[in-house]
Design a protein around this motif. Structure first.
Motif, mmCIF file in Angstrom:
data_model
loop_
_atom_site.group_PDB
_atom_site.id
_atom_site.type_symbol
_atom_site.label_atom_id
_atom_site.label_comp_id
_atom_site.label_asym_id
_atom_site.label_seq_id
_atom_site.Cartn_x
_atom_site.Cartn_y
_atom_site.Cartn_z
ATOM 1 N N ALA A 244 0.815 -1.216 0.000
ATOM 2 C CA ALA A 244 0.000 0.000 0.000
ATOM 3 C C ALA A 244 0.846 1.264 0.000
ATOM 4 O O ALA A 244 0.422 2.303 -0.521
ATOM 5 C CB ALA A 244 -0.939 -0.006 1.211
ATOM 6 N N ASP A 245 2.046 1.189 0.584
ATOM 7 C CA ASP A 245 2.896 2.372 0.669
ATOM 8 C C ASP A 245 3.922 2.447 -0.460
ATOM 9 O O ASP A 245 4.856 3.255 -0.399
ATOM 10 C CB ASP A 245 3.606 2.424 2.018
ATOM 11 C CG ASP A 245 4.509 1.209 2.246
ATOM 12 O OD1 ASP A 245 4.416 0.231 1.472
ATOM 13 O OD2 ASP A 245 5.311 1.238 3.203
ATOM 14 N N PRO B 130 9.222 -2.595 -5.423
ATOM 15 C CA PRO B 130 7.786 -2.383 -5.572
ATOM 16 C C PRO B 130 7.449 -0.955 -5.950
ATOM 17 O O PRO B 130 8.068 -0.003 -5.475
ATOM 18 C CB PRO B 130 7.227 -2.737 -4.191
ATOM 19 C CG PRO B 130 8.375 -2.555 -3.248
ATOM 20 C CD PRO B 130 9.600 -2.924 -4.034
ATOM 21 N N ALA B 131 6.473 -0.812 -6.826
ATOM 22 C CA ALA B 131 5.961 0.494 -7.242
ATOM 23 C C ALA B 131 4.548 0.292 -7.768
ATOM 24 O O ALA B 131 4.219 -0.779 -8.290
ATOM 25 C CB ALA B 131 6.844 1.123 -8.316
ATOM 26 N N ARG B 132 3.735 1.314 -7.615
ATOM 27 C CA ARG B 132 2.377 1.267 -8.153
ATOM 28 C C ARG B 132 2.343 2.081 -9.440
ATOM 29 O O ARG B 132 2.575 3.288 -9.434
ATOM 30 C CB ARG B 132 1.375 1.833 -7.138
ATOM 31 C CG ARG B 132 -0.089 1.651 -7.562
ATOM 32 C CD ARG B 132 -1.032 2.071 -6.439
ATOM 33 N NE ARG B 132 -0.741 1.338 -5.212
ATOM 34 C CZ ARG B 132 -1.157 0.089 -4.974
ATOM 35 N NH1 ARG B 132 -1.835 -0.573 -5.893
ATOM 36 N NH2 ARG B 132 -0.847 -0.502 -3.823
ATOM 37 N N LEU B 133 2.068 1.420 -10.554
ATOM 38 C CA LEU B 133 2.017 2.081 -11.854
ATOM 39 C C LEU B 133 0.601 2.575 -12.131
ATOM 40 O O LEU B 133 -0.364 1.805 -12.080
ATOM 41 C CB LEU B 133 2.436 1.127 -12.963
ATOM 42 C CG LEU B 133 3.927 1.049 -13.340
ATOM 43 C CD1 LEU B 133 4.365 2.299 -14.073
ATOM 44 C CD2 LEU B 133 4.800 0.772 -12.138
ATOM 45 N N VAL B 134 0.480 3.851 -12.413
ATOM 46 C CA VAL B 134 -0.799 4.445 -12.810
ATOM 47 C C VAL B 134 -0.767 4.644 -14.314
ATOM 48 O O VAL B 134 0.090 5.368 -14.834
ATOM 49 C CB VAL B 134 -1.041 5.797 -12.101
ATOM 50 C CG1 VAL B 134 -2.306 6.464 -12.633
ATOM 51 C CG2 VAL B 134 -1.127 5.592 -10.591
ATOM 52 N N ASN B 135 -1.686 3.991 -15.021
ATOM 53 C CA ASN B 135 -1.687 4.044 -16.476
ATOM 54 C C ASN B 135 -2.463 5.254 -16.965
ATOM 55 O O ASN B 135 -3.691 5.291 -16.925
ATOM 56 C CB ASN B 135 -2.292 2.764 -17.057
ATOM 57 C CG ASN B 135 -2.078 2.652 -18.555
ATOM 58 O OD1 ASN B 135 -1.670 3.602 -19.212
ATOM 59 N ND2 ASN B 135 -2.349 1.476 -19.100
ATOM 60 N N ALA B 136 -1.739 6.256 -17.450
ATOM 61 C CA ALA B 136 -2.356 7.448 -18.037
ATOM 62 C C ALA B 136 -2.058 7.493 -19.529
ATOM 63 O O ALA B 136 -1.819 8.559 -20.095
ATOM 64 C CB ALA B 136 -1.847 8.706 -17.347
ATOM 65 N N GLY B 137 -2.059 6.323 -20.164
ATOM 66 C CA GLY B 137 -1.876 6.255 -21.604
ATOM 67 C C GLY B 137 -3.198 6.414 -22.325
ATOM 68 O O GLY B 137 -4.207 5.844 -21.912
ATOM 69 N N VAL B 138 -3.201 7.158 -23.412
ATOM 70 C CA VAL B 138 -4.406 7.382 -24.222
ATOM 71 C C VAL B 138 -4.070 7.062 -25.676
ATOM 72 O O VAL B 138 -3.206 7.708 -26.277
ATOM 73 C CB VAL B 138 -4.918 8.827 -24.104
ATOM 74 C CG1 VAL B 138 -6.071 9.073 -25.076
ATOM 75 C CG2 VAL B 138 -5.350 9.123 -22.671
ATOM 76 N N SER B 139 -4.749 6.067 -26.228
ATOM 77 C CA SER B 139 -4.491 5.676 -27.607
ATOM 78 C C SER B 139 -4.754 6.835 -28.562
ATOM 79 O O SER B 139 -5.753 7.540 -28.434
ATOM 80 C CB SER B 139 -5.371 4.480 -27.987
ATOM 81 O OG SER B 139 -4.997 3.334 -27.261
ATOM 82 N N VAL C 263 -2.383 10.394 -5.205
ATOM 83 C CA VAL C 263 -1.059 10.389 -4.592
ATOM 84 C C VAL C 263 -0.081 10.947 -5.616
ATOM 85 O O VAL C 263 -0.079 10.525 -6.779
ATOM 86 C CB VAL C 263 -0.629 8.961 -4.184
ATOM 87 C CG1 VAL C 263 0.793 8.970 -3.626
ATOM 88 C CG2 VAL C 263 -1.608 8.367 -3.191
ATOM 89 N N LYS C 264 0.747 11.887 -5.203
ATOM 90 C CA LYS C 264 1.708 12.476 -6.129
ATOM 91 C C LYS C 264 2.698 11.414 -6.602
ATOM 92 O O LYS C 264 3.315 10.715 -5.787
ATOM 93 C CB LYS C 264 2.474 13.613 -5.453
ATOM 94 C CG LYS C 264 3.516 14.265 -6.363
ATOM 95 C CD LYS C 264 4.307 15.348 -5.645
ATOM 96 C CE LYS C 264 5.418 15.900 -6.532
ATOM 97 N NZ LYS C 264 6.214 16.945 -5.854
ATOM 98 N N PRO C 265 2.884 11.278 -7.904
ATOM 99 C CA PRO C 265 3.884 10.322 -8.404
ATOM 100 C C PRO C 265 5.292 10.740 -7.996
ATOM 101 O O PRO C 265 5.616 11.926 -7.971
ATOM 102 C CB PRO C 265 3.714 10.397 -9.927
ATOM 103 C CG PRO C 265 2.377 11.036 -10.157
ATOM 104 C CD PRO C 265 2.156 11.951 -8.995
#
Length: 226
Positions: A36-37, A74-83, A103-105
């Protein structure tokens, strides 16, 4: 027709470099839970990040997340990809995207420019937009890993020189980590591509992850130790 011809030319050249080979089995898509962290990495790009025509969990961000976790980073990937995103379209949505992250990247991956080239847009526009995107990340103190693109040879020598130099030059200017050519592990091998010969399939994504994981892990380590 111009768009289709550019795509075809780009891939005909790429596919001549390597014969198709049988794809290796894709690793199980079931991933261990991310703590989580764990620090957050924002993947800001186009269809190559969005996971175009792939099943959930098979795109680059989730597979990179799984690989980093398996390697003890460990890392949490946030997918902000737009086709379909051009650099101009991505720039327009950047502030909104960043402002709405819960959460700030601690790190961002920026993968854009391929659609600019395929549409024959002036490299000067691509450079200006990417420069503005990286400047915004700089202002918010978010380090970047820039994943680069190369121009199709049919665009001409002048276009190629103006386009291909964008990523190394901007990486140097903004002190960003650089993957010189994101598609290098798959381009030219039909067994690693979707039928459109533009996007990697699930096996191809694994190859790209393997080729880029070290760069991302090193950038993440530097970011969290700041």
């Amino acid at each position: 027709m111009r768009y289709a011809s550019l795509v075809a030319a780009f891939l005909i050249v790429g596919c001549s470099a390597e014969k198709a080979s049988d794809p290796a089995p894709v690793a199980s898509q079931a991933a261990a839970p991310v703590p989580a962290d764990a620090p957050v990495i924002l993947a800001f790009g186009d269809s190559l990040y969005a996971g175009y025509q792939l099943n959930p969990g098979e795109g680059y961000p989730p597979r990179l997340e799984a690989a980093l976790l398996a390697a003890g980073t460990p890392a949490r990937l946030v997918n902000a990809g737009v086709s379909g995103d051009t650099t101009a379209a991505a720039l327009q949505r950047l502030a909104f995207t960043l402002d709405n992250q819960p959460v700030k990247p601690v790190l961002a991956l920026v993968g854009l420019g391929g659609n600019d080239m395929l549409r024959g847009l002036p490299p000067e526009e691509t450079r200006a937009n990417l420069d503005a995107i990286l400047t915004e990340f700089d202002k918010r103190d978010i380090p970047v890993v820039l994943t680069g693109m190369l121009a199709a040879p049919n665009m001409g020598e002048s276009y190629g020189k103006r386009f291909n130099g964008i990523w190394p030059e901007l990486a140097k200017k903004h002190e960003a980590a650089l993957v010189p050519f994101f598609l290098k592990p798959v381009l030219g091998n039909k067994a690693l591509m979707l039928e459109d010969n533009v996007h990697p399939n699930a096996v191809g994504v694994e190859r790209i992850v393997a080729a880029t994981q070290g760069t991302v892990a090193a950038a993440l380590k530097a970011a969290v130790s700041k």
